[in-house]
Design a protein around this motif. Sequence first.
Motif, short mmCIF file in Angstrom:
data_model
loop_
_atom_site.label_atom_id
_atom_site.label_comp_id
_atom_site.label_asym_id
_atom_site.label_seq_id
_atom_site.Cartn_x
_atom_site.Cartn_y
_atom_site.Cartn_z
N LEU A 56 -30.23 -55.45 14.54
CA LEU A 56 -30.07 -54.03 14.85
C LEU A 56 -31.23 -53.24 14.24
O LEU A 56 -31.34 -53.16 13.01
CB LEU A 56 -28.73 -53.50 14.29
N PRO A 57 -32.10 -52.68 15.07
CA PRO A 57 -33.24 -51.93 14.52
C PRO A 57 -32.78 -50.63 13.84
O PRO A 57 -31.78 -50.02 14.23
CB PRO A 57 -34.10 -51.62 15.75
N ALA A 58 -33.52 -50.22 12.81
CA ALA A 58 -33.23 -48.97 12.12
C ALA A 58 -33.52 -47.77 13.03
O ALA A 58 -32.82 -46.75 12.96
CB ALA A 58 -34.03 -48.87 10.83
N GLU A 59 -34.52 -47.90 13.88
CA GLU A 59 -34.88 -46.86 14.84
C GLU A 59 -35.36 -47.53 16.12
O GLU A 59 -35.90 -48.63 16.09
CB GLU A 59 -35.98 -45.95 14.30
N TYR A 60 -35.13 -46.84 17.22
CA TYR A 60 -35.63 -47.35 18.50
C TYR A 60 -35.74 -46.19 19.48
O TYR A 60 -34.75 -45.47 19.71
CB TYR A 60 -34.71 -48.43 19.07
N GLY A 61 -36.92 -46.02 20.05
CA GLY A 61 -37.12 -45.04 21.12
C GLY A 61 -36.69 -43.62 20.78
O GLY A 61 -36.20 -42.91 21.64
N GLY A 62 -36.85 -43.24 19.52
CA GLY A 62 -36.46 -41.90 19.11
C GLY A 62 -35.02 -41.79 18.63
O GLY A 62 -34.58 -40.72 18.21
#
Length: 199
Positions: A106-112
Amino acid sequence: MTEYRMVQENGGDKEYLLFAYCNADNNWSVRAIFNPDSEEFSVRTDIGMLEFALIEFITSDFAMFRAMVEDRLARIIRDYYVEPSRNFSVILKNKGLPDVDWDEFLPAEYGGFRCLIRPNQAVRIINGSYMILSYYQKESRSGLSVMYNVLRDDFFAERRIHNFPNLVHDFDGSSLEGLKRALQQRLLPVLDSISADIS
């Protein structure tokens, strides 16, 4: 943070803000208000993707409201939002949600979108549910949340575009392994579709 002011919306009085606690890092707030229309005091929680009232605090009696706030609110804030694992039910623990290495995929951020809630930090919400995952873009009030209902033993999800909700069925099911697979395969495409719908 303490404030005493009338909050207005669409040119009219919405609520009188008595005080609010805010956590900018996790994008949650808990505020005590007086509603001039219903003439009731209440405590409302905003966790980015969802806002709701803590129903046990709703009353028209200020002395009772003050006593409840003094007696219980600090513990609720700590157990629900600061250290949410203190509020995990036996069912949630037995499901295994706190035990998975979610950071692995699970990424910490993605696409804003910023991940505000992860399954091992699930937040108890309403109707027997926990919000177990939240990706949110504060500027557009848009994002994705995944919930687990302990009464039905199922996962379900909701997306919001400019705070307008609708269900998304990519993560439906009752199996933890199925949820992991769905998140690995569908999380980024669903966030991409939300991003496309924002503009």
